[in-house]
Design an enzyme around this catalytic site. Structure first.
Site, PDB file in Angstrom:
ATOM      1  N   LEU A  82       0.883  -1.166   0.000  1.00  0.00           N
ATOM      2  CA  LEU A  82       0.000   0.000   0.000  1.00  0.00           C
ATOM      3  C   LEU A  82       0.920   1.215   0.000  1.00  0.00           C
ATOM      4  O   LEU A  82       2.012   1.167   0.591  1.00  0.00           O
ATOM      5  CB  LEU A  82      -0.880   0.022   1.260  1.00  0.00           C
ATOM      6  CG  LEU A  82      -1.962  -1.055   1.356  1.00  0.00           C
ATOM      7  CD1 LEU A  82      -2.685  -0.975   2.701  1.00  0.00           C
ATOM      8  CD2 LEU A  82      -2.979  -0.933   0.230  1.00  0.00           C
ATOM      9  N   ASP A  83       0.501   2.303  -0.640  1.00  0.00           N
ATOM     10  CA  ASP A  83       1.316   3.513  -0.644  1.00  0.00           C
ATOM     11  C   ASP A  83       1.537   4.000   0.797  1.00  0.00           C
ATOM     12  O   ASP A  83       0.746   3.703   1.692  1.00  0.00           O
ATOM     13  CB  ASP A  83       0.613   4.633  -1.423  1.00  0.00           C
ATOM     14  CG  ASP A  83       0.500   4.300  -2.901  1.00  0.00           C
ATOM     15  OD1 ASP A  83       1.267   3.449  -3.381  1.00  0.00           O
ATOM     16  OD2 ASP A  83      -0.368   4.910  -3.551  1.00  0.00           O
ATOM     17  N   LYS A  84       2.546   4.818   0.965  1.00  0.00           N
ATOM     18  CA  LYS A  84       2.870   5.334   2.308  1.00  0.00           C
ATOM     19  C   LYS A  84       1.658   6.024   2.939  1.00  0.00           C
ATOM     20  O   LYS A  84       1.393   5.888   4.130  1.00  0.00           O
ATOM     21  CB  LYS A  84       4.046   6.301   2.190  1.00  0.00           C
ATOM     22  CG  LYS A  84       4.597   6.759   3.505  1.00  0.00           C
ATOM     23  CD  LYS A  84       5.862   7.566   3.316  1.00  0.00           C
ATOM     24  CE  LYS A  84       6.239   8.249   4.606  1.00  0.00           C
ATOM     25  NZ  LYS A  84       7.111   9.391   4.406  1.00  0.00           N
TER      26      LYS A  84
END
Ligand code: URA
Length: 232
Positions: free
Chosen positions: A101-103
């Site tokens: 998942l993106d930051k």
């Protein structure tokens, strides 16, 4: 492995709780009472009991994390905190996140040390869906539903059909995709002249995020949750 680490990793208690159990003489190794937390044992061969109850060694761990924003989906990083840094136990196992998942994305992230399990969920041939809740900068246009359904063209090529449900208020939406291209959901909304301002994954295939988990919290998957992916 040290006996106190084994017992903590198998969920018997924290290291301190485990030390107290040892001190009280409640732990046996191959039927002999032991008191030293430092004692080395072989998890695959030795029989460990606490209060007479056998503690089975589970080589694989399956966790569901409610990922907070600001943490990266990697095993290690020199600068940023990683999702693995959030896991307090199991440090003898090589845990890794199932996909990324993106930051700044929150929500359901599975963590395991089982490569086959990872493959069953991540392989593009398995078409395991991922469902996201998104908040957008602008109201979502009605025609975006059909555009998502037909497959959006990104630089990598045409995406698989995706389901878009516009929620109330209409700058909130639920999106279900079955791939995991880089920044996929954000780029899909960008393609329909919108921008994601908040993103949270709330399901992977039939597995829903446990809403009792606050961001940053995790728990073990139950056997029936693990089995949801066994026939994929
Ligand atoms: N799509 C994105 O854009 N970001 C994520 O983190 C996951 C899916």
């Amino acid at each position: 492995m040290r006996i106190d680490k084994f017992l903590a990793n198998m969920g018997v208690g924290t290291r301190t709780e485990v030390k107290n159990l040892l001190k009280k003489g409640l732990v046996t190794l191959n039927d002999e009472k032991i008191k030293s937390a430092k004692l080395q044992m072989n998890p695959e061969q030795d029989r460990v009991c606490v209060g007479g109850q056998q503690i089975d060694y589970e080589p694989y761990v399956y966790l569901m994390l409610n990922k907070p924003a600001g943490v990266i989906s990697a095993t290690e990083d020199d600068v940023h905190q990683t999702v693995i840094d959030l896991i307090e136990e199991y440090d003898h196992l090589d845990l890794f996140p199932v996909g990324r998942l993106d930051k700044d994305t929150e929500g359901l992230l599975l963590i395991t040390n089982d490569g086959d399990f990872n493959h069953r969920i991540m392989s593009p041939h398995k078409y395991v869906t991922k469902r996201y809740y998104a908040e957008l900068a602008h109201p979502v246009r009605e025609d975006a539903v059909e555009t998502f359904e037909q497959g959006i063209r990104l630089t990598e090529g045409l995406l698989q059909p995706a389901q878009l449900e516009i929620l109330v208020p209409n700058n909130h939406a639920r999106v279900t995709i079955c791939e995991g291209k880089y920044h996929q959901v954000k780029r899909m909304f960008h393609a329909v002249d919108n921008e994601v301002v908040y993103l949270k994954r709330d399901a992977i295939g039939p597995l829903e995020l446990d809403h009792r988990l606050k961001t940053g919290e995790y728990r073990k998957l139950t056997n029936s949750e693990i089995n949801l992916f066994k026939n994929h």
